[in-house]
Design a protein around this motif. Structure first.
Motif, mmCIF file in Angstrom:
data_model
loop_
_atom_site.group_PDB
_atom_site.id
_atom_site.type_symbol
_atom_site.label_atom_id
_atom_site.label_comp_id
_atom_site.label_asym_id
_atom_site.label_seq_id
_atom_site.Cartn_x
_atom_site.Cartn_y
_atom_site.Cartn_z
ATOM 1 N N GLN A 1 44.267 43.182 36.106
ATOM 2 C CA GLN A 1 44.892 43.117 37.425
ATOM 3 C C GLN A 1 43.839 43.236 38.527
ATOM 4 O O GLN A 1 43.830 42.477 39.491
ATOM 5 C CB GLN A 1 45.919 44.253 37.567
ATOM 6 N N ASN A 2 42.918 44.176 38.349
ATOM 7 C CA ASN A 2 41.882 44.374 39.371
ATOM 8 C C ASN A 2 40.995 43.139 39.503
ATOM 9 O O ASN A 2 40.613 42.758 40.619
ATOM 10 C CB ASN A 2 41.037 45.601 39.022
ATOM 11 N N ALA A 3 40.701 42.507 38.374
ATOM 12 C CA ALA A 3 39.881 41.291 38.421
ATOM 13 C C ALA A 3 40.594 40.202 39.222
ATOM 14 O O ALA A 3 39.965 39.449 39.968
ATOM 15 C CB ALA A 3 39.587 40.815 37.001
ATOM 16 N N VAL A 4 41.918 40.138 39.072
ATOM 17 C CA VAL A 4 42.692 39.142 39.823
ATOM 18 C C VAL A 4 42.638 39.444 41.322
ATOM 19 O O VAL A 4 42.357 38.571 42.144
ATOM 20 C CB VAL A 4 44.162 39.116 39.345
ATOM 21 N N PHE A 5 42.859 40.705 41.677
ATOM 22 C CA PHE A 5 42.974 41.064 43.098
ATOM 23 C C PHE A 5 41.639 40.964 43.840
ATOM 24 O O PHE A 5 41.616 40.887 45.062
ATOM 25 C CB PHE A 5 43.532 42.488 43.252
ATOM 26 N N THR B 1 39.231 33.275 44.706
ATOM 27 C CA THR B 1 39.662 31.937 44.283
ATOM 28 C C THR B 1 41.094 31.980 43.758
ATOM 29 O O THR B 1 41.786 30.967 43.740
ATOM 30 C CB THR B 1 38.735 31.371 43.181
ATOM 31 N N ILE B 2 41.562 33.159 43.339
ATOM 32 C CA ILE B 2 42.951 33.255 42.858
ATOM 33 C C ILE B 2 43.902 33.663 43.993
ATOM 34 O O ILE B 2 44.916 33.017 44.226
ATOM 35 C CB ILE B 2 43.070 34.286 41.702
ATOM 36 N N VAL B 3 43.566 34.738 44.683
ATOM 37 C CA VAL B 3 44.529 35.286 45.653
ATOM 38 C C VAL B 3 44.206 34.967 47.111
ATOM 39 O O VAL B 3 45.013 35.255 48.002
ATOM 40 C CB VAL B 3 44.661 36.826 45.494
ATOM 41 N N GLY B 4 43.034 34.373 47.373
ATOM 42 C CA GLY B 4 42.600 34.136 48.761
ATOM 43 C C GLY B 4 43.636 33.398 49.597
ATOM 44 O O GLY B 4 44.054 33.869 50.664
ATOM 45 N N ASP B 5 44.081 32.238 49.102
ATOM 46 C CA ASP B 5 45.051 31.437 49.866
ATOM 47 C C ASP B 5 46.390 32.160 49.992
ATOM 48 O O ASP B 5 47.023 32.142 51.045
ATOM 49 C CB ASP B 5 45.274 30.078 49.180
ATOM 50 N N LEU B 6 46.803 32.785 48.887
ATOM 51 C CA LEU B 6 48.080 33.508 48.894
ATOM 52 C C LEU B 6 48.077 34.574 49.985
ATOM 53 O O LEU B 6 49.024 34.695 50.774
ATOM 54 C CB LEU B 6 48.307 34.153 47.522
#
Ligand code: NA
Ligand code: NA
Lengths: 434, 323, 164
Positions: B109-113, B117-122
């Motif tokens: 989870q921490n790697a995602v947050f 590139t994963i959460v920037g646009d969101l």
């Protein structure tokens, strides 16, 4: 001076000035606080934030209990329930000196145990007991004073609308815990009144009633049983986790309405007026709660309570003296202000201070409400005093002298409640509510 | 958030205008997120030479979470930490972050947050509503507790478990084998005690702090939900920063996000110890069967290709953080 | 104006009575569904809460019309005659300023702000719920105007000697 301090000062000046002019309390608090907000936020933002706070202040499921307890109170008032409780109280306290007056106290406590407001008790019970006492030769002012002095116990003995208000402004202190905490202080208040009433009855030679026959007593209890069952259903339901205080309050409406239909003391065509009356009384209380949350926001934002705390702690850091100062302030405030707005104004100021030296929020809530209950029977603004006098057809001046001993005894009980936390906290602790 | 005052800390040098950013928070000062934000505030104050001061208001002082979103939108306050579900109300895509079993572990989870590139646009997708998500904080894993060990979905059969009020949660509990019963947090203890429900599901902190171990003695690590809390910031405030300050904010908030996971772990261990000392039992079921059981929920929420893209990116990240 | 006021009164009374009845039903129903049918009703709590807020706002406006909101009167009662009427009028103007600034203006901007925000339980946006704030503000303003008119009427009735 820092900007936030300045804005706090604006509020602390504007609100009392508006209040004194006679502007409705809700508007005084709302407008005074919004003026303060304008000094720290752009105008548009201040208005949006203020309007949002009005909404936020009311947006709580536990507040929903208040209209229901108000409604139930009105129904019980009209519904033959009060009369049955009075009969029951007469049997319970029949052998004490001044028995009819003692019954009045017990009936106020019983009525308080199913209703959320003290004014309703003063009207319903006093209206029944006053004439009976007059017939027995009791002084009218004596009877009225006993009724007035004991009616506020209903605001401490659960259910209590004032405690629900406190729970909301104190940031969600458990309603169930507050309810349980109110029992002993409320009962102690009632006992204090009974002692004084008894002493005076002895002096004035008011007789105690004859002992009722067992059969008569039994039939009175059976008659009152469905009304008394309401205590078990509502309080038991809340404690047993069957329902929340809010749901319990709705059950109490349905139940008392059902009883009143059975007793034929309320008809379906009476309902619209009863509902409208409840809506109006609800609006008066809850609108004030909504609007005053503008003030609590400004206080938090500008950290006014910190300022007041450091001033107070600059005087002394002895908790005993701080609590004494608070009690004096609250007693003075209580003389001219109703309990609800006083709870709304003083909780955000005082609660952060007392929690600093480890006072439990539940204990503070009981102390606060106890204080303001005394205010309901003192002039110049005393809703229970007014109601009690009106019911007895007496002027306030005629009753006030009789009330003085009761002021003293309630002040003594207040000190006990303030400095003996276990009086409030034992029951909630036993029930694992805190 | 627009309050300014001369900085008093940079003694000697000329007074720097300090912008105070007020942060609304609904938990007390000892909460891991509060501590992480405090560290963040110290770092930011230091690295921007006193240009920004973070002032956190705990205990819902500035209002309940949903209402603080509006205060951030108008700029009445600068930042707020809010539940993921509240931001879902603006952009449904955030619900992907709170799907049951979307993360394999808190490291995943921490790697995602912390991966733009994963959460920037969101995180920037709510800019139209005048706020931006600055980061997502770990808020523990929710696990089922009742009076018996839950090792398989069959163990949950017929059990009424208190859940948070949402359709997804009701469905989730159904897929996992139990019956979801929404009610207020404050009622869980008495409701479990009296048998109105059979237990609850929450992190170790709530389980211990609210003494739920007294009425539900077995805590089973089903790890079904790892819903983050989001730190949101007023858009104009964020965009009004210099590029240099913005970079400092972005970097330090990522550090805080990672640090918070460890802070949380420390508290969770203490909570677990407390519960154990009071007779609670902790069991570690194999969660594969549960993971499989909620797949229909994943399929349901990823029908939109945009949602699917985010979902796939999060799942792909799982491979890179395998222990 | 008096005719319109009577109609507004009647409409508000009807709504308040209906809301109190429905809310009692809804919350009782919630206990029944949760306890007896063991099927929780997720939306009834939210719905009754919002009905409650709407009820309070509408009934408050109604009570402002009746001038029955709680206030501290023991100082005001010292005023008599035309001074007391002037004070009454100032109070109504202050109430109006409150209603227009906070409820109408602030409330309206709040509605715009939250039109995109979905409610967590009900299929509506928060803006719809907030819409009652400006409506309540308009109603209070209307009632304040009515009150000012009737205060002024009482004033002129007193001042102008009856024509013989
Ligand atoms: Na009571
Ligand atoms: Na008083």
């Amino acid at each position: 001076m820092e900007l936030s301090t300045l804005s706090g000062l604006i509020m602390l000046i504007a609100v009392p000035v508006l209040l004194m002019v006679g502007v409705p309390i809700s508007v005084s608090i709302g407008l005074g606080s919004t003026l303060a907000m304008v000094s720290i936020l752009p105008f548009g933002n201040a208005m949006i934030t203020a309007s949002q706070r009005v909404f936020t202040g009311m947006n709580s499921f536990s507040l929903l209990a208040i209209p229901f307890f108000i409604l139930a109170g009105i129904i019980m008032n009209n519904g033959g329930i009060a009369r049955r409780l009075v009969n029951c109280a007469k049997v319970l306290s029949g052998r004490l000196p001044g028995s009819l007056a003692q019954s009045n106290v017990v009936a106020n406590m019983l009525f308080g145990a199913i209703s959320g407001s003290g004014v309703a008790a003063a009207a319903a019970v006093g209206g029944t007991m006053g004439p009976l006492q007059e017939k027995e030769g009791y002084g009218k002012a004596y009877s009225a004073a006993v009724n007035i002095a004991s009616a506020p116990t209903g605001m401490l003995i659960p259910p209590s609308n004032t405690l629900i208000v406190y729970s909301t402004v104190a940031g969600g202190v458990s309603v169930a815990a507050l309810f349980m905490a109110g029992y002993l202080p409320g009962i102690l208040w009632g006992l204090g009144v009974m002692v004084i009433a008894g002493i005076f009855a002895k002096k004035l030679g008011y007789q105690s009633a004859e002992k009722p026959t067992f059969k008569a007593a039994l039939s009175v209890f059976i008659d009152a049983f469905p009304s008394l069952l309401l205590i078990v259903i509502v309080i038991g339901g809340i404690l047993g986790g069957v329902f929340t205080a809010t749901e319990g309050s709705a059950i109490s409406v349905v139940y008392s309405l059902g009883l009143s239909f059975i007793y034929r003391s309320i008809k379906v065509r009476d309902l619209p007026n009863i509902f409208l009356e409840a809506a109006k009384m609800t609006a008066i209380v809850i609108f004030m709660i909504g609007v005053s949350s503008i003030m609590s926001w400004v206080m938090a934002f500008t950290q006014i309570p910190n300022l007041i705390a450091s001033m107070l702690l600059g005087l002394t850091n002895n908790p005993i003296i701080i609590l004494l100062i608070m009690n004096i302030v609250l007693l003075v405030v209580g003389t001219f202000m109703d309990p609800t707005p006083a709870v709304l104004i003083f909780t955000p100021i005082f609660l952060p201070i007392v929690t600093q030296f480890g006072m439990h929020p539940v204990h503070f809530g009981i102390m606060l409400v106890f204080n303001l209950c005394i205010g309901t029977i003192t002039p110049p603004v005393g809703p229970i005093l007014f109601t009690g006098c009106r019911i007895a057809n007496l002027k306030i001046e005629e009753v006030i002298k009789q009330l003085i001993p009761y002021f003293i005894v309630t002040a003594v009980v207040l000190l006990i409640v303030t400095y003996i936390p276990s009086l409030s906290l034992t029951i909630p602790k036993l029930l694992k509510l805190i | 958030g627009k309050t300014t005052e001369p900085s008093k800390t940079n003694e000697g040098t000329e007074a720097v205008k300090t912008q105070v950013i007020k942060v609304a928070f609904n938990q007390p000062e000892n909460h891991p997120q509060y501590k992480a934000m405090q560290q963040f505030g110290e770092k930011v104050f230091e690295r921007t030479n006193g240009a920004y001061k973070i002032e956190i208001f705990p205990n819902e002082l500035l209002g309940p979470q949903r209402e603080t979103v509006e205060l951030v939108q108008t700029g009445a306050i600068g930042m707020s930490i809010v539940a993921n579900s509240l931001v879902e109300n603006f952009n449904k895509k955030f619900s992907i972050l709170g799907l049951p079993y979307i993360y394999d572990s808190k490291e995943h989870q921490n790697a995602v947050f912390t991966d733009d590139t994963i959460v920037g646009d969101l995180f920037k997708s709510t800019a139209d509503n005048n706020f931006i998500v600055l980061t997502a904080f770990h808020a523990g894993a929710r696990n089922v507790y009742t009076n018996k060990a839950i090792n398989t979905p069959a163990d949950l059969k017929g059990l009424k478990i208190r859940i948070m009020e949402s359709d997804t949660n009701i469905k989730m509990m159904k897929y996992m084998g139990g019956v979801g019963t929404p009610m207020g947090q404050g009622e869980v203890y008495t409701a479990t005690q009296s048998g109105v429900i059979d237990g609850g599901e929450n992190n170790e902190l709530i389980y211990a702090n609210m003494k739920h171990y007294e009425v539900a003695k077995v805590y089973s690590y089903t790890q079904h939900l790892m819903i983050p809390d989001l730190l949101i910031i007023n858009k104009a405030l964020y965009e009004g920063m210099s590029e240099e300050h913005k970079a400092i904010f972005n970097e330090e908030i990522k550090n805080a996000t990672t640090a918070e996971v460890d802070l949380w772990e420390v508290d969770a261990e203490v909570a677990k110890k407390t519960a154990q000392d009071n007779g609670a039992q902790f069991v570690y079921p194999d969660i594969k069967a549960f993971q499989e059981s909620v797949k229909p929920l994943h399929d349901e929420l990823t029908q939109d290709p945009e949602f699917k893209k985010l979902y796939d990116a999060i799942r792909a990240k799982a491979e890179t953080v395998k222990k | 104006m008096e005719a319109i006021r009577k109609i507004v009164d009647k409409v508000l009374e009807f709504i308040c009575i209906a809301f109190v009845g429905i809310m009692t039903g809804l919350v009782s129903w919630q206990v029944i569904t949760r306890y007896f049918f063991k099927a929780p009703s997720a939306i009834s709590e939210q719905l009754s809460k919002y009905m409650f807020i709407w009820l309070v706002l509408l009934a408050s406006a109604y009570v402002f019309g009746k001038r029955e909101h709680m206030s501290i009167l023991f100082i005001k009662e010292k005023f008599t005659g035309s001074i007391s009427m002037v004070v009454d009028m100032i109070i109504e103007l202050i109430v109006m300023a409150f209603a227009l600034g906070i409820l109408v203006f602030g409330g309206y901007k709040n509605v715009l702000l939250t039109m995109a925000q979905q409610d967590s339980a009900l299929p509506i946006t928060i803006g719809v719920i907030y819409a009652m704030l400006p409506i309540c503000g308009v109603l209070i303003t209307f009632y304040s105007l009515c009150n000012i008119v009737s205060i002024a009427k009482g004033f002129s009735d007193r001042e102008v000697p009856k024509a013989e």
